[in-house]
Design an enzyme around this catalytic site. Structure first.
Site, PDB file in Angstrom:
ATOM      1  N   ASP A  41      -5.732  -1.052  -3.245  1.00 26.32           N
ATOM      2  CA  ASP A  41      -4.768  -1.330  -2.031  1.00 26.32           C
ATOM      3  C   ASP A  41      -3.565  -2.168  -2.156  1.00 26.32           C
ATOM      4  OD1 ASP A  41      -7.024  -0.391  -0.408  1.00 26.32           O
ATOM      5  OD2 ASP A  41      -7.943  -2.362  -0.640  1.00 26.32           O
ATOM      6  N   LYS A  96       0.186   1.256  -4.197  1.00 23.87           N
ATOM      7  CA  LYS A  96       0.755   2.292  -5.098  1.00 23.87           C
ATOM      8  C   LYS A  96       1.250   3.636  -4.503  1.00 23.87           C
ATOM      9  CE  LYS A  96      -3.414   2.536  -6.692  1.00 23.87           C
ATOM     10  NZ  LYS A  96      -4.150   1.301  -5.758  1.00 23.87           N
ATOM     11  N   GLY A 155      -7.046   5.691  -0.271  1.00 28.17           N
ATOM     12  CA  GLY A 155      -6.096   5.792   0.950  1.00 28.17           C
ATOM     13  C   GLY A 155      -4.855   5.018   0.430  1.00 28.17           C
ATOM     14  N   HIS A 156      -3.832   6.172   0.268  1.00 24.36           N
ATOM     15  CA  HIS A 156      -2.494   5.815   0.131  1.00 24.36           C
ATOM     16  C   HIS A 156      -1.390   5.909   1.202  1.00 24.36           C
ATOM     17  CE1 HIS A 156      -3.230   6.287  -4.759  1.00 24.36           C
ATOM     18  NE2 HIS A 156      -3.969   5.212  -3.877  1.00 24.36           N
ATOM     19  N   GLN A 214      -7.404   3.326  -6.442  1.00 28.21           N
ATOM     20  CA  GLN A 214      -8.220   2.028  -6.630  1.00 28.21           C
ATOM     21  C   GLN A 214      -7.434   1.098  -7.671  1.00 28.21           C
ATOM     22  OE1 GLN A 214     -10.413   5.154  -7.005  1.00 28.21           O
ATOM     23  NE2 GLN A 214     -10.525   4.905  -4.812  1.00 28.21           N
TER      24      GLN A 214
END
Length: 436
Positions: A13, A16, A40-41, A223
């Protein structure tokens, strides 16, 4: 060689997705190298927000060829849904390719993930329950189904029958859950293969051919280092290797083909799920970080735990990733705090520790030792140069850079692409490849 790796230096988080999207303007390929749809990006472009889970963040640039590498575990249903949603918003996905060697997350993996978490009770890891761990487990057991297998009905039939013979026993006898019927699952898997067939290929060859042509390739991790299966806070980790070394095995490149490793760091600490977070805050400052930073998981929506930046795991992450330079995200979220703290050591059982311990049990007992810096009130979002930052913010950035031992080259002061400061006014990735 013109391969560049983006990896997170904390518990994930770190932002990235924004960094990958920002740097994708100057590259040809973006390769996701590990994880699954537990990632989740988030990418913000103007007034639009995109939340990506399997598709690499660079896919929002029309010139990019996005690659899902062999180190990723893929839920085909999730991937098809994500592609459809992106195409509905005008994002062309015809260049996306998926490694035939990437392993498939099957419905029984999802069921087992949820069942194991529920059975663990207070000892649960805090997974996203997306089947990531069980899918990687089957890969290690050499009984997994790979994306290429979805294209061969006879091979798929044999492997699925063998898998269900074991998984149904586990589901029924260990967890009291219903078994999966073969025919409906086989039919679904064949359908996934038919729909994804144009995308499934040998992605390692695509990557190597691009590198041979001296094209720039960006390898995107999910991650973060402290969730790495080998280098993180085990057992409270993910089931793959987010560290830069994972880009080699999961992306299809050799170590000597990597020009630089770009570490992404948030200006404070967050983590989702169980596990130690020594600097976690339960006061009004912690609440400020959650609300101002919108600290809720992209995949699960869970509230992230927040705390001060911790220098001990930062040094560890810089070392194990061989970080070349750092992109510092969310500096703007600290605006309005009268003081800003950083952890410089731990007291464990009365003893001062100044190096990152490998044991999660030790970290659970760690009491942080802080240095305190003056805060700043100025809104940083309009800043576009390092000189526009208030003096206190510049001192904070300098302290991080000094402790990390590598340069901070870019600073994010907002979620949008343009809200980024190039510290020396230079691009992070040179047009000809290699380091800045």
């Amino acid at each position: 060689m013109p391969a560049n790796v983006i990896c997170g230096l904390q518990w994930g988080d770190e932002g990235k997705g924004k960094v990958t999207d920002l740097l994708s303007a100057d590259v040809s390929l973006v390769v996701r190298y590990q994880g699954g749809d537990n990632a989740g990006h988030t990418v913000v472009i103007g007034d639009e927000t995109f939340k990506l889970h399997l598709v690499p963040s660079g896919a929002l640039h029309p010139h990019i060829q996005p690659i899902i590498g062999p180190g990723v575990v893929v839920n085909p249903g999730t991937l098809l849904e994500e592609i459809a949603k992106l195409e509905a918003r005008g994002v062309v996905m015809d260049k996306l390719r998926v490694s035939a060697a990437a392993h498939v997350i099957m419905p029984y993996h999802v069921a087992l993930d949820g069942a194991r978490e529920a059975a663990a009770g207070a000892g649960m890891i805090g997974t996203t329950k997306r089947g990531i761990g069980p899918a990687y487990g089957d890969r290690a057991w050499r009984v997994g189904i790979r994306m290429g297998d979805l294209l061969d009905a006879d091979l798929l039939r044999d492997r699925l029958k063998a898998a269900l013979a074991e998984k149904n026993v586990l589901l029924e006898r260990a967890y009291g859950l219903p078994a999966f019927e073969f025919e409906p699952l086989f039919s679904d898997a064949l359908s996934w293969g038919q729909r994804l067939a144009p995308l499934i290929t040998d992605t390692t060859r695509i990557v190597q051919d691009a590198l041979r042509r001296d094209e720039l390739v960006l390898l995107e991790g999910a991650q973060g280092t402290l969730l790495d299966l080998d280098h993180g806070t085990y057992p409270y980790v993910t089931s793959s290797n987010p560290v830069a070394g994972g880009a080699c095995t999961g992306g299809g490149v050799g170590p000597l083909q990597i020009s630089q490793v770009i570490g992404v760091l948030k200006a404070y600490s967050t983590r989702v799920g169980a596990g130690p977070l020594p600097t976690e805050l339960f006061d009004e400052v912690g609440a400020h970080l959650v609300e101002a930073g919108h600290e809720f998981g992209t995949t699960t929506g869970r509230r992230r735990r927040c705390g001060w930046l911790d220098f001990l795991p930062l040094r560890h992450a810089v070392e194990v990733n061989s970080v070349s330079n750092i992109v510092l995200n969310k500096l703007d979220i600290l605006s309005g705090l009268p003081e800003v703290k950083v952890c410089v050591g731990y007291r464990v059982d009365g003893k001062l520790i100044e190096e990152w311990p490998s044991s999660a049990a030790v970290l659970e007992r760690a009491e942080p030792v802080y240095d305190t810096y003056e805060g700043w009130m100025q809104d940083l979002r309009p800043c576009r140069s390092i000189d526009e930052l208030p003096t206190a913010a510049r001192r904070y950035v300098a302290a991080i850079e000094s402790r990390a031992g590598v340069p901070i080259t870019h600073i994010s002061v907002g979620p949008e692409r343009t809200q980024t400061i190039a510290v020396n006014g230079e691009p992070l990735i040179a047009a000809t490849g290699g380091e800045r």
